[in-house]
Design an enzyme around this catalytic site. Structure first.
Site, PDB file in Angstrom:
ATOM      1  N   LYS A 252     -88.626  50.259 -14.809  1.00 58.57           N
ATOM      2  CA  LYS A 252     -89.960  50.839 -14.595  1.00 58.57           C
ATOM      3  C   LYS A 252     -90.625  51.115 -15.936  1.00 58.57           C
ATOM      4  O   LYS A 252     -90.074  51.826 -16.778  1.00 58.57           O
ATOM      5  CB  LYS A 252     -89.823  52.139 -13.781  1.00 58.57           C
ATOM      6  CG  LYS A 252     -91.105  52.975 -13.713  1.00 58.57           C
ATOM      7  CD  LYS A 252     -90.935  54.241 -12.861  1.00 58.57           C
ATOM      8  CE  LYS A 252     -92.164  55.149 -12.949  1.00 58.57           C
ATOM      9  NZ  LYS A 252     -92.039  56.381 -12.124  1.00 58.57           N
ATOM     10  N   ASP A 257     -97.674  58.503 -17.139  1.00 57.75           N
ATOM     11  CA  ASP A 257     -97.877  58.755 -15.715  1.00 57.75           C
ATOM     12  C   ASP A 257     -98.673  60.046 -15.525  1.00 57.75           C
ATOM     13  O   ASP A 257     -98.118  61.137 -15.525  1.00 57.75           O
ATOM     14  CB  ASP A 257     -96.523  58.843 -15.007  1.00 57.75           C
ATOM     15  CG  ASP A 257     -96.676  59.067 -13.503  1.00 57.75           C
ATOM     16  OD1 ASP A 257     -97.821  58.954 -12.996  1.00 57.75           O
ATOM     17  OD2 ASP A 257     -95.657  59.347 -12.835  1.00 57.75           O
ATOM     18  N   LYS A 264    -101.280  64.857 -11.640  1.00 55.70           N
ATOM     19  CA  LYS A 264    -100.232  65.853 -11.862  1.00 55.70           C
ATOM     20  C   LYS A 264    -100.839  67.097 -12.504  1.00 55.70           C
ATOM     21  O   LYS A 264    -101.803  66.988 -13.260  1.00 55.70           O
ATOM     22  CB  LYS A 264     -99.186  65.301 -12.838  1.00 55.70           C
ATOM     23  CG  LYS A 264     -98.253  64.238 -12.284  1.00 55.70           C
ATOM     24  CD  LYS A 264     -97.238  63.827 -13.342  1.00 55.70           C
ATOM     25  CE  LYS A 264     -96.353  62.681 -12.869  1.00 55.70           C
ATOM     26  NZ  LYS A 264     -95.450  63.035 -11.776  1.00 55.70           N
ATOM     27  N   ASP A 275     -92.026  57.899 -18.987  1.00 57.07           N
ATOM     28  CA  ASP A 275     -91.927  57.225 -17.685  1.00 57.07           C
ATOM     29  C   ASP A 275     -91.761  55.703 -17.823  1.00 57.07           C
ATOM     30  O   ASP A 275     -91.756  54.985 -16.842  1.00 57.07           O
ATOM     31  CB  ASP A 275     -93.165  57.570 -16.841  1.00 57.07           C
ATOM     32  CG  ASP A 275     -92.871  57.588 -15.353  1.00 57.07           C
ATOM     33  OD1 ASP A 275     -91.688  57.742 -14.975  1.00 57.07           O
ATOM     34  OD2 ASP A 275     -93.829  57.448 -14.565  1.00 57.07           O
ATOM     35  N   ASP A 334     -99.308  59.096  -7.208  1.00 63.87           N
ATOM     36  CA  ASP A 334     -98.277  59.515  -8.158  1.00 63.87           C
ATOM     37  C   ASP A 334     -96.911  58.901  -7.819  1.00 63.87           C
ATOM     38  O   ASP A 334     -95.976  59.000  -8.611  1.00 63.87           O
ATOM     39  CB  ASP A 334     -98.199  61.045  -8.193  1.00 63.87           C
ATOM     40  CG  ASP A 334     -97.453  61.569  -9.406  1.00 63.87           C
ATOM     41  OD1 ASP A 334     -97.210  60.770 -10.337  1.00 63.87           O
ATOM     42  OD2 ASP A 334     -97.126  62.777  -9.411  1.00 63.87           O
ATOM     43  N   GLU A 336     -96.065  55.893  -8.069  1.00 62.27           N
ATOM     44  CA  GLU A 336     -96.497  54.585  -8.589  1.00 62.27           C
ATOM     45  C   GLU A 336     -95.354  53.697  -9.014  1.00 62.27           C
ATOM     46  O   GLU A 336     -95.479  52.482  -9.005  1.00 62.27           O
ATOM     47  CB  GLU A 336     -97.470  54.797  -9.761  1.00 62.27           C
ATOM     48  CG  GLU A 336     -96.824  55.033 -11.133  1.00 62.27           C
ATOM     49  CD  GLU A 336     -95.977  56.295 -11.212  1.00 62.27           C
ATOM     50  OE1 GLU A 336     -96.221  57.225 -10.414  1.00 62.27           O
ATOM     51  OE2 GLU A 336     -95.067  56.362 -12.062  1.00 62.27           O
ATOM     52  N   ARG A 338     -92.488  52.958  -7.668  1.00 63.95           N
ATOM     53  CA  ARG A 338     -91.986  52.072  -6.609  1.00 63.95           C
ATOM     54  C   ARG A 338     -92.959  50.924  -6.352  1.00 63.95           C
ATOM     55  O   ARG A 338     -92.544  49.859  -5.919  1.00 63.95           O
ATOM     56  CB  ARG A 338     -91.685  52.895  -5.344  1.00 63.95           C
ATOM     57  CG  ARG A 338     -92.866  53.567  -4.723  1.00 63.95           C
ATOM     58  CD  ARG A 338     -92.468  54.685  -3.759  1.00 63.95           C
ATOM     59  NE  ARG A 338     -92.093  55.915  -4.470  1.00 63.95           N
ATOM     60  CZ  ARG A 338     -91.696  57.031  -3.876  1.00 63.95           C
ATOM     61  NH1 ARG A 338     -91.598  57.086  -2.554  1.00 63.95           N
ATOM     62  NH2 ARG A 338     -91.382  58.095  -4.587  1.00 63.95           N
TER      63      ARG A 338
HETATM   64  N1  BES Z   1     -92.473  59.596 -12.926  1.00 63.82           N
HETATM   65  C1  BES Z   1     -92.420  60.422 -11.785  1.00 63.82           C
HETATM   66  C2  BES Z   1     -91.020  60.985 -11.527  1.00 63.82           C
HETATM   67  C3  BES Z   1     -90.514  61.973 -12.544  1.00 63.82           C
HETATM   68  C4  BES Z   1     -90.777  63.317 -12.395  1.00 63.82           C
HETATM   69  C5  BES Z   1     -89.734  61.562 -13.590  1.00 63.82           C
HETATM   70  C6  BES Z   1     -90.273  64.230 -13.312  1.00 63.82           C
HETATM   71  C7  BES Z   1     -89.236  62.456 -14.521  1.00 63.82           C
HETATM   72  C8  BES Z   1     -89.505  63.806 -14.366  1.00 63.82           C
HETATM   73  C9  BES Z   1     -92.822  59.635 -10.540  1.00 63.82           C
HETATM   74  O1  BES Z   1     -93.773  58.642 -10.735  1.00 63.82           O
HETATM   75  C10 BES Z   1     -93.432  60.601  -9.591  1.00 63.82           C
HETATM   76  O2  BES Z   1     -94.442  61.157  -9.905  1.00 63.82           O
HETATM   77  N2  BES Z   1     -92.792  60.793  -8.443  1.00 63.82           N
HETATM   78  C11 BES Z   1     -93.245  61.704  -7.472  1.00 63.82           C
HETATM   79  C12 BES Z   1     -93.092  61.054  -6.126  1.00 63.82           C
HETATM   80  C13 BES Z   1     -93.806  61.775  -5.003  1.00 63.82           C
HETATM   81  C14 BES Z   1     -95.288  61.743  -5.231  1.00 63.82           C
HETATM   82  C15 BES Z   1     -93.443  61.098  -3.705  1.00 63.82           C
HETATM   83  C16 BES Z   1     -92.403  62.967  -7.591  1.00 63.82           C
HETATM   84  O3  BES Z   1     -91.218  62.868  -7.907  1.00 63.82           O
HETATM   85  O4  BES Z   1     -92.939  64.045  -7.416  1.00 63.82           O
HETATM   86 ZN    ZN Z   2     -93.803  57.806 -12.598  1.00 61.24          ZN
HETATM   87 MN    MN Z   3     -95.760  59.371 -10.696  1.00 61.13          MN
END
Ligand code: BES
Ligand code: ZN
Ligand code: MN
Length: 485
Positions: A252, A257, A264, A275, A334, A336, A338
């Site tokens: 990824k 992000d 966020k 990220d 967010d 993204e 996947r």
């Molecule tokens: N990059 C984030 C995941 C992340 C969060 C990595 C904290 C490292 C530290 C990912 O893109 C994300 O935002 N995931 C969301 C998914 C949700 C919206 C279903 C999450 O984990 O909150």
């Molecule tokens: Zn992310």
């Molecule tokens: Mn995200």
């Protein structure tokens, strides 16, 4: 570059510091017995005062100028039953103590664990890392020379080759992860991939935005829509004639992000330059695979883009069609990672490798489950999961196998499309893995959620706070093991 050589016996050697191992209950390890004999009560009194018993993680620096041909002896505790990773960590802990010492000699590689010399060099070299490019006052390590006491030239040369390739790769990943987001736009990562390809003799294909429609990269198109930075799909290929297997690795690569329109909050954005850790790990692993000329076919894929809320950004409710033709309702921009992985995994699966392994900072739920120092491991195939588990264990990276229950698939059912990109908060990392599973077809696949360990939270043994490069050692070991089978 730190010079690493075979040194003579302890009685003949000299250096700024001598590093020797001590096992549990102050059982002298190789070389520590000699030191104890030379120093007698001076050493035992000193260690008594420090309450140093040799437990794992403990380090004692003993000033011995005049008594030995070394200025200091550094005793490294390894505990009762050291393993390879314990030795790597011990070497890292000692490495932290000698960043001001140009010359070091050690007997740590004589500890009886598999691949001891490589582990010792990895631990010592990894612990010297600093990211001070943006500091006006830099404080680089002064370590210049490591001598391995009573080692054989040829064994040292081979250990050095392996350790350097690994450490250079991990440090490349660390650098890329630590780099500020504006300095690592997707096209800057394309440049990095170009350099890796040129220096390692790898084949490189870069899909640019004007090709995304034609290549049906619907996920990447959707995520990239809110950013001014042109995205890319990077594909690096190592295809030696004597290949003994075919491994695809996918990372990824979200260079920042923000969450997109599902923005966020500020605190959650602070670490989001990291990220792209999965992509950094893939690029770095490809560099090492090339340097070591491993006899395995390896394809490394990295979808790279920024997730921003610009005027063209995708909206919650939009429907995307990633490369394999399945449709996705985007309910949270967010989620993204996947989406871009959907394209990259589909592309990887089309090549029918023996195994696909992806690494992604995919979900905040993963470190909630496992803490910050353990990656989650999912997969669609027991053998693939076992191969990755085994490689991680041998490489000294902590991963934990997590479930992929088909009865949770309905968590990502959409009202309008084949699936949605979110799910309930509970089991967030599993829901994400179930989503990825839709894009690998029947190819054996394993997924590493590195959202926790991609960024090390503190200075500890060979780890340095910040981008860790976690995953490089596991993927490299997996590919090495593929060559050995
Ligand atoms: N990059 C984030 C995941 C992340 C969060 C990595 C904290 C490292 C530290 C990912 O893109 C994300 O935002 N995931 C969301 C998914 C949700 C919206 C279903 C999450 O984990 O909150
Ligand atoms: Zn992310
Ligand atoms: Mn995200």
């Amino acid at each position: 570059m730190i010079d690493i050589t075979a040194a003579g016996g302890l009685a003949e050697a000299s250096a700024d510091a001598l590093i020797v191992p001590v096992l549990g209950n102050r059982t002298w390890g190789p070389g520590a017995d000699w030191v104890a004999e030379q120093l007698g009560d001076y050493l035992t009194d000193f260690l008594d005062e420090l309450d140093f018993t040799g437990k794992a993680g403990a380090v004692a620096a003993v000033p011995v100028r005049g008594l030995l041909e070394f200025k200091r002896v550094i005793l490294v505790g390894l505990g009762d039953e050291p393993d390879t990773e314990g030795l790597r960590q011990g070497a890292g802990a000692a490495g932290r103590k000698v960043t001001r010492s140009p010359g070091v000699a050690t007997t740590l590689h004589q500890v009886d664990v598999p691949a001891a010399a490589v582990a010792v060099l990895e631990g010592m070299l990894l612990s010297q890392y600093r990211f001070d490019k943006y500091r006006t006052e830099k404080k680089p390590s002064k370590l210049e020379r490591i001598g391995l006491i009573d080692a054989e030239e040829s064994a040292v040369a081979e250990a050095v080759r392996r350790a350097r390739a690994t450490v250079d790769a991990v440090n490349l990943a660390r650098d890329l992860i630590n780099e500020p987001p504006a300095a690592k736009a997707p096209q800057a990562l394309v440049e990095v991939a170009t350099t890796i390809a040129e220096e390692g003799g790898l084949d490189l294909t870069v899909y640019q935005p004007d090709q995304f429609e034609e290549e049906r990269f619907g996920g990447l198109i959707g995520v990239a829509a809110g950013s001014h930075q042109p995205a890319a799909m990077i594909v690096l290929r190592h295809e030696p004639e004597n290949a003994r297997g075919f491994v695809a690795i996918v990372g990824k690569g979200i260079v920042f992000d923000s969450g997109g329109l599902s923005l966020k909050p500020p605190a959650a954005m602070e670490a989001m330059k990291t990220d792209m850790s999965g992509a950094a790990v893939v690029l770095a692993t490809m560099q090492a695979v090339a340097a070591l000329e491993l006899p395995v076919k390896v394809v490394g894929l990295a979808p790279v883009t920024e997730n921003m809320p610009g005027g063209g950004a995708q909206r919650p409710g939009d429907v995307l069609t990633p490369r394999n033709g399945k449709t996705v309702e985007v309910l949270n921009t967010d989620a993204e990672g996947r989406l871009v992985l959907a394209d990259a995994l589909s592309l990887a699966a089309e090549e029918e490798p023996d195994i696909i392994v992806d690494a992604a900072t995919l979900t905040g739920a993963c470190p909630v489950a496992l803490g910050e120092k353990i990656a989650g491991l999912w997969g669609n195939n027991d053998a693939a999961i076992e191969r990755v588990s085994q490689a991680a264990a041998e490489a000294g990276e902590a991963v934990w196998h997590m479930p992929l229950p088909s009865y949770y698939r309905k968590n990502i059912d959409s009202d309008v499309a084949d699936m949605k990109n979110t799910g309930p908060r509970y089991g967030g990392s599993i829901n994400a893995a179930l989503f990825l599973n839709e894009f690998v077809g029947d190819v054996p696949w394993a997924h590493l959620d590195i959202a926790g360990p991609a960024r090390w939270p503190d200075d500890e043994h060979y780890q340095v706070k910040g981008g860790s490069g976690f995953g490089v050692r596991t993927l490299l070991r997996l590919i090495e093991a593929t060559a050995e089978q």
